[in-house]
Structure formats: structure tokens, C-alpha cells
Scaffold this active site. Structure first.
Site, PDB file in Angstrom:
ATOM      1  N   ASP A  36       0.827  -1.220   0.000  1.00  0.00           N
ATOM      2  CA  ASP A  36       0.000   0.000   0.000  1.00  0.00           C
ATOM      3  C   ASP A  36       0.861   1.271   0.000  1.00  0.00           C
ATOM      4  O   ASP A  36       0.739   2.116   0.892  1.00  0.00           O
ATOM      5  CB  ASP A  36      -0.927   0.037   1.222  1.00  0.00           C
ATOM      6  CG  ASP A  36      -1.674  -1.258   1.445  1.00  0.00           C
ATOM      7  OD1 ASP A  36      -2.256  -1.766   0.475  1.00  0.00           O
ATOM      8  OD2 ASP A  36      -1.676  -1.757   2.585  1.00  0.00           O
ATOM      9  N   GLU A 202     -11.307  -1.586  -2.120  1.00  0.00           N
ATOM     10  CA  GLU A 202     -10.615  -0.823  -1.093  1.00  0.00           C
ATOM     11  C   GLU A 202      -9.529   0.042  -1.735  1.00  0.00           C
ATOM     12  O   GLU A 202      -9.443   0.150  -2.960  1.00  0.00           O
ATOM     13  CB  GLU A 202      -9.996  -1.759  -0.045  1.00  0.00           C
ATOM     14  CG  GLU A 202      -9.036  -2.782  -0.601  1.00  0.00           C
ATOM     15  CD  GLU A 202      -8.654  -3.851   0.424  1.00  0.00           C
ATOM     16  OE1 GLU A 202      -9.179  -3.825   1.551  1.00  0.00           O
ATOM     17  OE2 GLU A 202      -7.828  -4.719   0.070  1.00  0.00           O
TER      18      GLU A 202
END
Length: 313
Positions: A36, A202
Site C-alpha cells: 500500500d 478498497e
């Protein structure tokens, strides 16, 4: 996670990583372990913040050769325990970092995997290089049984007039957006929905370009090495609050999106993306699981192009 800067800085060509008219997948080296990633450039130095113990940091002089820096957290802010009682240690997820109004703002999330008892926190500094981070506390939180969405994966973005918004969300009822107060850098007003998907959605990133707002998301499942099914996907809208649609005009609130990157034999499950923009050019940073390294997540960076108003490599 996109970053819009209010100050001019050196063109990427000066450090050998020019954003050119032809697509380029950057040749990276050094310590590339990320999950991420959020990417930013301060002066002549590139920085990447990512999920991990204490919130992990990489730095690079040219955007290609990377080194590991000092983590952000060496101890737990007191409010973590109150907001997410099951969270232990220094595991910090999915940061976003933005230079705005003379400060660097670092949003991050804490949670317990698989639940939506979660919280987004905020740090600020005068510069990344100085590292004088100050805890600004909780931004927004959710609790299992009380909220139908999940307060993780923050992305600070701006509309065409410069108004900041926070986009966030993971699984549950999908991707959310809320207006941000310019003084506190925390939410003001109500939370609304940008996208949802039963199979997993997400890691949102929103940015404005030539009349459209683009919403990038990660769909399907991460975090299983080479068994991950993550994909990077997107939609666009004429308003920051939506509705966002895919290339076929179908709404992201109905579960649709257009896949940009589904990975390949070596780089499995690309996602957790962040968009960095400069002078009309864009790059996309993300992680993917390296099949030649037992599925370890690593940093990938590519030029992001547009064809007919839609993103492409």
C-alpha cells in the site's frame, strides 16, 4: 492515494525519471519491500510510506534506487487503544502523504484484520526530511455493529476549486468520501458513498484531470502472496462526489469498474495504488507480489497515460 502540490518543483527529467509521452515502467532497484505505498517528492528526494511496523518509509534520490529510512512510530499514541481496543503493537496500514498549506500531512489507519473496528489517524510535519512529526489524533473511526463501512485506506484529495476531501474505505459498504475542514484537516459534514462491490473493494485514490475526477480502487483480495487476486481498477465522474462510472457507463456504486492492471506471471495482485501528478503528467505507484521472491510485496512505478479521457499504461 494522489498528491497535488501547490509549489513548483524540479521536473522529473532533471533526475532521470521524466514523465514522457510514451508509457514507461520504471526500472527500480534497492529495498523495494512495500505494501500500500504512498509516494511523494520533497525537493530532490522521493519518499514512499507504506503499511508495516511503525509505518515504513523508503527514500530515493532519483525515484529508482530505493533505501529504507526510519519508521514513523516508535510508540503508540494513547488514542489508539480507545478507538481500536483489539489493535496491538505498531502495525500501521495504508498511509497517504500530502504537502498542503505549508505542512506535510500524513494520514494512516489502524485496525484488526477482517473487522471494521478501525480508525484513521493524522500526523503533520514541517517537512519529511526534518521528520518533526506531530500527532494530530483521530480523524474518523468505525465500530463493528455500529457502522456499515470501514475507516481505513485514507486518501486526501482536492476538488477543482481546491477544497480538500478525504476518500477512504475497505470492503463492507464500500468507498466513502467526506469534506475536510482546511483548518483542522479533519472531517466536516456527512459521509457519502462513491463505490461498492461484494467481491472486495478498497484502497481508493481520487484526482482531478481535465474535467473529470478519477477514482482508482483495488478490487478482489490482497495479502495472500502469489494467491492474491488483487487488481487495480478505476472509474470517472464529473463531480468529486460522483456518480463514478466505468468505461461502459456502469456505476461503481453498482459494483462496476474498469480494470487497469490484473498483473502477470511475475507480478501478481497489483494494488494499493497511489497517483502522483506533476505539470499534467501522472505516475502510478503500487505494490505487487513477486513470484520470483516467494510472493513478497514490492514497489512498482509506471507512467500513467490517458487515451480518450481514460487511464492506461
Amino acid at each position: 492515494m494522489q498528491h497535488i502540490f501547490r509549489k513548483a518543483f524540479l521536473a522529473l527529467a532533471l533526475v532521470g525519471t521524466a514523465l514522457t509521452a510514451s508509457a514507461e515502467h520504471w526500472a527500480l532497484s534497492g529495498d523495494l519491500g512495500v505494501h500500500d505505498p504512498a509516494i511523494i517528492k520533497e525537493g530532490n528526494t522521493w519518499w514512499t510510506f507504506s503499511t508495516g511496523d511503525g509505518l515504513q518509509v523508503l527514500y530515493s534520490a532519483d525515484g529508482k534506487a530505493w533505501n529504507r529510512g526510519s519508521k514513523i512510530f516508535s510508540s503508540r499514541p494513547s488514542w489508539w487503544k480507545t478507538s481500536v481496543p483489539a489493535h496491538t503493537g505498531l502495525d500501521v496500514w495504508a498511509p497517504d502523504v500530502v504537502n498542503y498549506n505549508g505542512k506535510v500531512w500524513l494520514y494512516y489507519s489502524i485496525s484488526s484484520f477482517g473487522t471494521n473496528t478501525s480508525a484513521i489517524g493524522l500526523m503533520s510535519a514541517t517537512s519529511i526530511a526534518k521528520g518533526d512529526w506531530s500527532d494530530k489524533g483521530k480523524v474518523i473511526s468505525t465500530k463493528a455493529g455500529s457502522n456499515d463501512y470501514n475507516a481505513i485506506d485514507p486518501n486526501l484529495t482536492f476538488d477543482a476549486s481546491g477544497q480538500p476531501y478525504l476518500v477512504f474505505g475497505s470492503w463492507f459498504s464500500g468507498i466513502k468520501i467526506v469534506k475536510i475542514d482546511k483548518s483542522t484537516m479533519k472531517p466536516t459534514g456527512s459521509v457519502s458513498t462513491l463505490a461498492k462491490r461484494s467481491g472486495g473493494i478498497e484502497g481508493p485514490t481520487v484526482f482531478y484531470r481535465e474535467g473529470y475526477y478519477y477514482l482508482f480502487v483495488s478490487i478482489d483480495k490482497c495479502c495472500s502472496g502469489t494467491s492474491s487476486t488483487y487488481k487495480t481498477a478505476y472509474g470517472r465522474a464529473t463531480k468529486i462526489t460522483g456518480p463514478y462510472v466505468d468505461k461502459n457507463g456502469k456505476k461503481m456504486t453498482d459494483g462496476y469498474s474498469t480494470v487497469l492492471d490484473a498483473g502477470n506471471a511475475r507480478w501478481v495482485g497489483p494494488g494499493g495504488q497511489d497517483i502522483y501528478r506533476e505539470n499534467g503528467f501522472s505516475i502510478i505507484a503500487r505494490h505487487a507480489y513477486d513470484a520470483t521472491a516467494n510472493g513478497a510485496p514490492k514497489l512498482l512505478i509506471s507512467d500513467l497515460k490517458f487515451s480518450g479521457g481514460w487511464p492506461t499504461y
